[in-house]
Write a protein that holds these residues in place. Sequence first.
Motif, PDB file in Angstrom:
ATOM      1  N   GLU A  69       0.814  -1.212   0.000  1.00  0.00           N
ATOM      2  CA  GLU A  69       0.000   0.000   0.000  1.00  0.00           C
ATOM      3  C   GLU A  69       0.849   1.264   0.000  1.00  0.00           C
ATOM      4  OE1 GLU A  69      -2.779  -0.084   3.189  1.00  0.00           O
ATOM      5  OE2 GLU A  69      -3.606  -2.040   2.644  1.00  0.00           O
ATOM      6  N   ARG A  70       2.155   1.090  -0.039  1.00  0.00           N
ATOM      7  CA  ARG A  70       3.107   2.204  -0.056  1.00  0.00           C
ATOM      8  C   ARG A  70       2.871   3.164   1.120  1.00  0.00           C
ATOM      9  NH1 ARG A  70       2.567   4.650  -5.877  1.00  0.00           N
ATOM     10  NH2 ARG A  70       0.379   4.260  -5.388  1.00  0.00           N
ATOM     11  N   ARG A  71       2.695   2.569   2.291  1.00  0.00           N
ATOM     12  CA  ARG A  71       2.541   3.355   3.506  1.00  0.00           C
ATOM     13  C   ARG A  71       3.605   2.924   4.506  1.00  0.00           C
ATOM     14  NH1 ARG A  71      -3.216   2.480   5.774  1.00  0.00           N
ATOM     15  NH2 ARG A  71      -2.290   3.687   7.453  1.00  0.00           N
ATOM     16  N   PHE A  72       4.276   3.917   5.076  1.00  0.00           N
ATOM     17  CA  PHE A  72       5.368   3.630   5.987  1.00  0.00           C
ATOM     18  C   PHE A  72       5.199   4.473   7.252  1.00  0.00           C
ATOM     19  CE2 PHE A  72       6.757   3.246   1.619  1.00  0.00           C
ATOM     20  CZ  PHE A  72       7.329   1.989   1.584  1.00  0.00           C
ATOM     21  N   ASN A  73       5.479   3.868   8.379  1.00  0.00           N
ATOM     22  CA  ASN A  73       5.524   4.587   9.653  1.00  0.00           C
ATOM     23  C   ASN A  73       6.917   4.432  10.238  1.00  0.00           C
ATOM     24  OD1 ASN A  73       2.827   5.097   9.339  1.00  0.00           O
ATOM     25  ND2 ASN A  73       2.132   3.806  11.009  1.00  0.00           N
ATOM     26  N   ILE A  74       7.534   5.541  10.585  1.00  0.00           N
ATOM     27  CA  ILE A  74       8.840   5.517  11.228  1.00  0.00           C
ATOM     28  C   ILE A  74       8.760   6.361  12.484  1.00  0.00           C
ATOM     29  CG2 ILE A  74      11.290   6.066  10.995  1.00  0.00           C
ATOM     30  CD1 ILE A  74      11.058   5.667   8.040  1.00  0.00           C
ATOM     31  N   PHE A  75       8.970   5.721  13.646  1.00  0.00           N
ATOM     32  CA  PHE A  75       8.860   6.370  14.952  1.00  0.00           C
ATOM     33  C   PHE A  75       7.499   7.040  15.126  1.00  0.00           C
ATOM     34  CE2 PHE A  75      13.558   6.881  14.012  1.00  0.00           C
ATOM     35  CZ  PHE A  75      13.895   5.718  14.674  1.00  0.00           C
ATOM     36  N   GLY A  76       6.453   6.424  14.570  1.00  0.00           N
ATOM     37  CA  GLY A  76       5.100   6.949  14.720  1.00  0.00           C
ATOM     38  C   GLY A  76       4.712   7.985  13.694  1.00  0.00           C
ATOM     39  N   PHE A  77       5.640   8.406  12.829  1.00  0.00           N
ATOM     40  CA  PHE A  77       5.321   9.369  11.773  1.00  0.00           C
ATOM     41  C   PHE A  77       4.859   8.609  10.534  1.00  0.00           C
ATOM     42  CE2 PHE A  77       8.263  11.910  14.313  1.00  0.00           C
ATOM     43  CZ  PHE A  77       7.582  13.126  14.370  1.00  0.00           C
ATOM     44  N   PRO A  78       3.622   8.874  10.051  1.00  0.00           N
ATOM     45  CA  PRO A  78       3.163   8.181   8.848  1.00  0.00           C
ATOM     46  C   PRO A  78       3.739   8.816   7.582  1.00  0.00           C
ATOM     47  CG  PRO A  78       1.432   9.621   9.678  1.00  0.00           C
ATOM     48  CD  PRO A  78       2.589   9.729  10.647  1.00  0.00           C
ATOM     49  N   PHE A  79       4.174   7.992   6.650  1.00  0.00           N
ATOM     50  CA  PHE A  79       4.696   8.461   5.368  1.00  0.00           C
ATOM     51  C   PHE A  79       3.848   7.851   4.261  1.00  0.00           C
ATOM     52  CE2 PHE A  79       8.232   8.811   8.265  1.00  0.00           C
ATOM     53  CZ  PHE A  79       8.845   9.999   7.899  1.00  0.00           C
ATOM     54  N   TRP A  80       3.192   8.719   3.480  1.00  0.00           N
ATOM     55  CA  TRP A  80       2.378   8.282   2.354  1.00  0.00           C
ATOM     56  C   TRP A  80       3.239   8.287   1.093  1.00  0.00           C
ATOM     57  CZ3 TRP A  80      -3.186   7.586   2.011  1.00  0.00           C
ATOM     58  CH2 TRP A  80      -3.790   7.513   3.267  1.00  0.00           C
ATOM     59  N   PRO A  81       2.698   7.778  -0.032  1.00  0.00           N
ATOM     60  CA  PRO A  81       3.483   7.835  -1.278  1.00  0.00           C
ATOM     61  C   PRO A  81       3.963   9.242  -1.610  1.00  0.00           C
ATOM     62  CG  PRO A  81       1.580   6.414  -1.578  1.00  0.00           C
ATOM     63  CD  PRO A  81       1.446   7.025  -0.217  1.00  0.00           C
ATOM     64  N   GLN A  82       3.161  10.245  -1.244  1.00  0.00           N
ATOM     65  CA  GLN A  82       3.560  11.633  -1.495  1.00  0.00           C
ATOM     66  C   GLN A  82       4.726  12.060  -0.602  1.00  0.00           C
ATOM     67  OE1 GLN A  82       0.489  10.577  -0.972  1.00  0.00           O
ATOM     68  NE2 GLN A  82      -0.545  10.947  -2.913  1.00  0.00           N
ATOM     69  N   ASP A  83       4.949  11.321   0.470  1.00  0.00           N
ATOM     70  CA  ASP A  83       6.049  11.631   1.389  1.00  0.00           C
ATOM     71  C   ASP A  83       7.244  10.715   1.168  1.00  0.00           C
ATOM     72  OD1 ASP A  83       4.441  13.533   2.747  1.00  0.00           O
ATOM     73  OD2 ASP A  83       3.518  11.918   3.910  1.00  0.00           O
ATOM     74  N   PHE A  84       7.262   9.992   0.051  1.00  0.00           N
ATOM     75  CA  PHE A  84       8.283   8.968  -0.127  1.00  0.00           C
ATOM     76  C   PHE A  84       9.693   9.563  -0.109  1.00  0.00           C
ATOM     77  CE2 PHE A  84      10.703   5.735  -2.504  1.00  0.00           C
ATOM     78  CZ  PHE A  84      10.388   4.636  -1.725  1.00  0.00           C
ATOM     79  N   TYR A  85       9.832  10.802  -0.552  1.00  0.00           N
ATOM     80  CA  TYR A  85      11.155  11.435  -0.528  1.00  0.00           C
ATOM     81  C   TYR A  85      11.684  11.547   0.900  1.00  0.00           C
ATOM     82  CZ  TYR A  85       8.624  15.673   0.867  1.00  0.00           C
ATOM     83  OH  TYR A  85       7.840  16.571   1.532  1.00  0.00           O
ATOM     84  N   LEU A  86      10.778  11.728   1.879  1.00  0.00           N
ATOM     85  CA  LEU A  86      11.203  11.779   3.275  1.00  0.00           C
ATOM     86  C   LEU A  86      11.680  10.405   3.741  1.00  0.00           C
ATOM     87  CD1 LEU A  86       8.315  13.941   4.799  1.00  0.00           C
ATOM     88  CD2 LEU A  86      10.668  14.661   4.380  1.00  0.00           C
ATOM     89  N   PHE A  87      10.974   9.371   3.298  1.00  0.00           N
ATOM     90  CA  PHE A  87      11.373   8.003   3.647  1.00  0.00           C
ATOM     91  C   PHE A  87      12.745   7.688   3.062  1.00  0.00           C
ATOM     92  CE2 PHE A  87      11.424   3.429   2.613  1.00  0.00           C
ATOM     93  CZ  PHE A  87      11.280   2.905   3.888  1.00  0.00           C
ATOM     94  N   VAL A  88      12.970   8.115   1.808  1.00  0.00           N
ATOM     95  CA  VAL A  88      14.261   7.869   1.158  1.00  0.00           C
ATOM     96  C   VAL A  88      15.384   8.586   1.907  1.00  0.00           C
ATOM     97  CG1 VAL A  88      15.608   8.262  -0.934  1.00  0.00           C
ATOM     98  CG2 VAL A  88      13.257   7.453  -1.108  1.00  0.00           C
ATOM     99  N   ILE A  89      15.139   9.851   2.280  1.00  0.00           N
ATOM    100  CA  ILE A  89      16.161  10.604   3.020  1.00  0.00           C
ATOM    101  C   ILE A  89      16.442   9.942   4.367  1.00  0.00           C
ATOM    102  CG2 ILE A  89      16.691  12.812   4.131  1.00  0.00           C
ATOM    103  CD1 ILE A  89      15.146  14.203   1.906  1.00  0.00           C
ATOM    104  N   SER A  90      15.379   9.435   5.022  1.00  0.00           N
ATOM    105  CA  SER A  90      15.572   8.734   6.304  1.00  0.00           C
ATOM    106  C   SER A  90      16.470   7.519   6.126  1.00  0.00           C
ATOM    107  CB  SER A  90      14.216   8.291   6.872  1.00  0.00           C
ATOM    108  OG  SER A  90      13.372   9.380   7.114  1.00  0.00           O
ATOM    109  N   MET A  91      16.246   6.764   5.046  1.00  0.00           N
ATOM    110  CA  MET A  91      17.074   5.579   4.779  1.00  0.00           C
ATOM    111  C   MET A  91      18.520   5.985   4.482  1.00  0.00           C
ATOM    112  SD  MET A  91      15.154   2.962   5.234  1.00  0.00           S
ATOM    113  CE  MET A  91      14.452   3.942   6.574  1.00  0.00           C
ATOM    114  N   ILE A  92      18.696   7.084   3.740  1.00  0.00           N
ATOM    115  CA  ILE A  92      20.052   7.556   3.424  1.00  0.00           C
ATOM    116  C   ILE A  92      20.771   7.976   4.705  1.00  0.00           C
ATOM    117  CG2 ILE A  92      21.387   9.335   2.226  1.00  0.00           C
ATOM    118  CD1 ILE A  92      19.268   9.313   0.043  1.00  0.00           C
TER     119      ILE A  92
END
Length: 472
Positions: A69-92
């Motif tokens: 479903e392309r939904r990610f939660n990191i430390f309680g912060f929800p990341f939607w597909p529109q926020d995927f750039y934030l998820f990528v930066i977190s991984m980097i």
Amino acid sequence: MSKLPDEAFRDTIATIDEEGNRKFIFPKKPSGKFYDYRKWLSYFLLIILIANPFIKVNGNQFMMFNVLERRFNIFGFPFWPQDFYLFVISMIVGVVFVILFTVIFGRIFCGWICPQTIFLEMVFRRIEYWIEGDRGAQIRLSKQEWNAEKIRKKGFKWFIFLIISFGIANVFLAYLISSDELIKMIEEGPENHLSTLISLSIFTGVFYFIFTWFREQVCIIACPYGRLQGVLLDNKSINVAYDFVRGEKESGRAKFNKQEDRSTTGKGDCIDCKQCVQVCPTGIDIRNGTQLECVNCTACIDECDSIMETVGLPKGLIRYASEDEIEKNAKFKFTARMKGYSAVLFILIGILVGLLFLRTDVEAVILRLPGQLFQHKGDNISNIYTFKIINKTNDDFNDIHFKLVGIKGTLKVVGEQDLKVPKQGMKGGTLFIEINQYLLESDKTKLEIEVYDGNKKIETSKTSFLSPRSFD
């Protein structure tokens, strides 16, 4: 060119024999100061790992990686597909942190924090020691025929391993589909979720294979992080290292003889007991220097310190140290490379924090319908738009409506009038905007549209309005 004798060990790995067959490692049960530290840290991390998908922060799962479903939660912060750039930066940020940590402290992540090592060494191997005994007993059991004792011990061990693997698979599934969904599937029964049951069986099989048979091969063969050591480590990196200066001295290592004074014979402090090899979970000889297979688990440090204490020699023959510290007695320095990685890490963290503050809990996108121009309706010009509202909060929006800002006009939503967007949900639709042509100053007017839930403004969206070039 002739090969140096002390480099021949690099041609093979301890888990493969001369014929290329798998050679199982039976490490001695470790004990000592560092092992106790690792044990308590491992239990703490295991609790976090298992609890993470079941902890909620503001209604959001603490950790979730729902790829489907392309939904990610990191430390309680929800990341939607529109926020995927934030998820990528977190991984980097995570990757750069691990790289910096490796440059300074070597592969300590593998021995102390990696889930693979924690599960293998602190769960599965401890069960193995409990059922089959220590190194010698395991070797004898492996070599003996399949009698009642061997069948009973091996069968019991494999059954427990299967149960634990099934539990790990359930936790892993909770990370992927959310813990709420997993609990719901359990309550409804496996017959109503056959596809999930098949996935769970596959995960169980994979974990069972890894921890029962593949084991340390994951660290040696499969894990790409081990390969990074070759480019990340240098003589200034702190590793689990053998003090070859003190261990070899002028005459090299030799068996211990309590009748002689090693300080006068020139023999090194290493008594060649090979206990460091027997306790190593990957089967290497740490005295050969830094090796790809070493996961910095410190089992050899504890074992060597115990032997040194027994024979009355100083501890620390194997310890955390850099090669420069051992060979040149050089103190640790924060090198330019370490400073460079640190600067990159702080910059990335700054960017991530800034973007997180700019991120909104509601996202409204209003776009002109592709392929449509405008329509004349008397003195008015009409444009048709599609809209999409994403609710990232844990509150339902029960009365969504729109308002034009800065210009007089009419906005009408097609279809249902009482727009509702559920929590963690999305709603789309179509709307018309009509504006008197004499209020338009150009053929492409910028519009600002406010989105309200009842009397509360939740978002502002910008779009363009097309009209004829002139009204003469």
